[in-house]
Design a protein around this motif. Structure first.
Motif, PDB file in Angstrom:
ATOM      1  N   ASN A   3      17.452  22.441 -27.746  1.00 27.12           N
ATOM      2  CA  ASN A   3      18.627  23.280 -27.535  1.00 27.12           C
ATOM      3  C   ASN A   3      19.342  22.848 -26.268  1.00 27.12           C
ATOM      4  O   ASN A   3      18.714  22.429 -25.291  1.00 27.12           O
ATOM      5  CB  ASN A   3      18.216  24.746 -27.408  1.00 27.12           C
ATOM      6  CG  ASN A   3      17.683  25.311 -28.698  1.00 27.12           C
ATOM      7  OD1 ASN A   3      18.014  24.833 -29.780  1.00 27.12           O
ATOM      8  ND2 ASN A   3      16.831  26.327 -28.597  1.00 27.12           N
ATOM      9  N   LYS A 157      17.074  32.746 -25.458  1.00 26.18           N
ATOM     10  CA  LYS A 157      18.479  32.443 -25.733  1.00 26.18           C
ATOM     11  C   LYS A 157      19.368  32.789 -24.547  1.00 26.18           C
ATOM     12  O   LYS A 157      20.422  32.193 -24.355  1.00 26.18           O
ATOM     13  CB  LYS A 157      18.962  33.210 -26.969  1.00 26.18           C
ATOM     14  CG  LYS A 157      18.354  32.738 -28.275  1.00 26.18           C
ATOM     15  CD  LYS A 157      18.916  33.521 -29.442  1.00 26.18           C
ATOM     16  CE  LYS A 157      18.407  32.980 -30.765  1.00 26.18           C
ATOM     17  NZ  LYS A 157      18.911  31.607 -31.018  1.00 26.18           N
ATOM     18  N   GLN A 208      22.827  30.225 -21.452  1.00 25.43           N
ATOM     19  CA  GLN A 208      22.639  30.561 -22.858  1.00 25.43           C
ATOM     20  C   GLN A 208      22.535  29.289 -23.694  1.00 25.43           C
ATOM     21  O   GLN A 208      22.943  28.206 -23.254  1.00 25.43           O
ATOM     22  CB  GLN A 208      23.790  31.439 -23.355  1.00 25.43           C
ATOM     23  CG  GLN A 208      23.868  32.794 -22.649  1.00 25.43           C
ATOM     24  CD  GLN A 208      25.027  33.650 -23.127  1.00 25.43           C
ATOM     25  OE1 GLN A 208      26.181  33.254 -23.037  1.00 25.43           O
ATOM     26  NE2 GLN A 208      24.704  34.833 -23.653  1.00 25.43           N
ATOM     27  N   ASP A 209      22.027  29.438 -24.904  1.00 23.12           N
ATOM     28  CA  ASP A 209      21.861  28.263 -25.762  1.00 23.12           C
ATOM     29  C   ASP A 209      23.074  28.009 -26.653  1.00 23.12           C
ATOM     30  O   ASP A 209      23.068  27.096 -27.479  1.00 23.12           O
ATOM     31  CB  ASP A 209      20.597  28.397 -26.624  1.00 23.12           C
ATOM     32  CG  ASP A 209      20.664  29.557 -27.609  1.00 23.12           C
ATOM     33  OD1 ASP A 209      21.646  30.329 -27.571  1.00 23.12           O
ATOM     34  OD2 ASP A 209      19.719  29.697 -28.405  1.00 23.12           O
ATOM     35  N   THR A 210      24.115  28.821 -26.482  1.00 23.36           N
ATOM     36  CA  THR A 210      25.324  28.686 -27.296  1.00 23.36           C
ATOM     37  C   THR A 210      26.520  28.414 -26.400  1.00 23.36           C
ATOM     38  O   THR A 210      26.714  29.086 -25.382  1.00 23.36           O
ATOM     39  CB  THR A 210      25.582  29.969 -28.109  1.00 23.36           C
ATOM     40  OG1 THR A 210      24.423  30.272 -28.877  1.00 23.36           O
ATOM     41  CG2 THR A 210      26.777  29.791 -29.035  1.00 23.36           C
TER      42      THR A 210
END
Length: 371
Positions: A3, A157, A208-210
């Protein structure tokens, strides 16, 4: 594939600004943010970076975390890991009580340890879990590195990293005992340097992973421990060089990719000489622009890694490399010192944090790209 780790929100308070925008403006304008103080060291005036506020840093931090929830996609912190990096924890609270009452029995031992900051925050917010790091001046840099690894491996996350340190007699007088305090604003890399400025502040960073709009990607972290001396870095910069090399490898980049290095740059001879030697050796004839921002912020100790990571984020967002304040007479040649604010295409920045005991951490940030 691991990630990716994205910085989607950050905030800071220090003597140079009440938010990231104010801080970056102070750096670009080379404002005098360090003040002279006669209270910390007996019969000596020292320059320190003190925040003008009527409430504690912990209480101010709570306010900023509420602001974070208002401005991000998080409704609460129930699915967020809290990672705190601090050099002194609640030492200033211990001193306050002791100097007021002159009785150690009135000290609340729960408010003294490194994790006292996390405990305070947990009373106001519901975090999934927490962990605290204390590795002197690399504390929040190591906290960031740990957070990145957790995001990369898919363990969490959302991770909130907080780097924080308040001024205390123990730290100021401790550096005085090492004869490295300056009575003037510090001038890193300048031949006529006098020493460092102890300061206070905090930086908070949401990883965050996004990817979100205007995200900064946290690409690389490198660690080393040369253990050359309890308080002195290796004169040849061996530990510093190893940390930078490891960060480049972790980010899958080479020396040519780095546009700017935010140096640890404390304004002491030992640090300046060691760090610049490491940079000269590693980057050779491909020297990126280099500056230290501690002549504006002072040295916020355990909070420095987080605050200077935020400065690197602001550099990427503004595509502007800041100048060195107070650098007049260069002592070490062969370094690409930033001598003026300069707009340019910046893809990757590096931030160095070095600590007592030869504990070294380098971080790399960049503009997110598509695979």
């Amino acid at each position: 594939m691991q990630n990716r780790a994205f910085i989607n929100y950050f905030d800071t308070v220090c003597c140079a600004g009440n938010n990231p925008e104010e801080l970056f403006e102070s750096i670009l304008e080379k404002k005098d943010c360090i003040s002279l103080d006669t209270n910390f060291v007996k019969e000596q005036t020292v320059a320190i970076g003190k925040i003008k506020t009527d409430i504690s840093l912990n209480e101010l931090l709570v306010q900023r975390l509420k602001k974070l929830l208002e401005n991000t996609n998080l409704e609460d912190f129930s699915q967020t890991l809290l990672v705190v990096g601090s050099s002194v924890g609640g030492m200033n609270e211990t001193e306050r009580v002791y100097f007021k009452d002159k009785n150690y029995k009135n000290i609340d031992y729960k408010k003294h340890p490194i994790d006292s900051v996390a405990d305070f925050l947990k009373k106001n917010f519901n975090f999934y879990d927490d962990i605290s790091f204390s590795t002197a001046c690399t504390s929040s840099a190591n906290a960031l590195g740990y957070a990145k690894e957790c995001i990369n491996k898919g363990v969490y996350k959302n991770i909130l990293v907080v780097g924080i340190d308040a001024l205390s007699f123990t730290t100021v007088c401790g550096f005085r005992s090492l004869s490295v305090l300056s009575s003037n604003i510090c001038t890193p890399f300048d031949k006529n340097r006098e020493g460092m400025n102890v300061a206070e502040g905090f930086g908070l960073i949401l990883l965050q992973d996004t990817e979100k709009e205007n995200s900064v990607e946290f690409l690389g972290v490198g660690y080393s421990s040369d253990a050359h001396h309890m308080t002195q870095p290796h004169p040849d910069g061996l530990g510093a060089m190893e940390a930078m090399k490891s960060a480049l490898k972790n980010a899958k980049l080479n020396t040519r990719d780095i546009s700017y290095i935010n140096a640890h740059g404390t304004g002491t001879y030992a640090n300046d000489f060691s760090e610049l030697t490491a940079i000269k050796t590693l980057f050779k004839d491909i020297q990126p622009k280099i500056s230290s921002t501690k002549s504006i912020t002072g040295h916020t100790l355990g909070a420095a890694g987080a605050i200077e990571a935020i400065i690197c984020c602001m550099i990427l967002k503004n595509q502007t490399i800041p100048t060195n304040k107070g650098l007049i007479e260069i002592e070490i040649d062969g370094i690409n010192y930033s001598l003026e604010n300069k707009k340019q295409n910046i893809k990757y920045t590096m931030s160095n944090s070095f600590a007592f005991g030869g504990n070294n951490t380098s971080l790399i940030f960049g503009i997110p790209y598509e695979y």
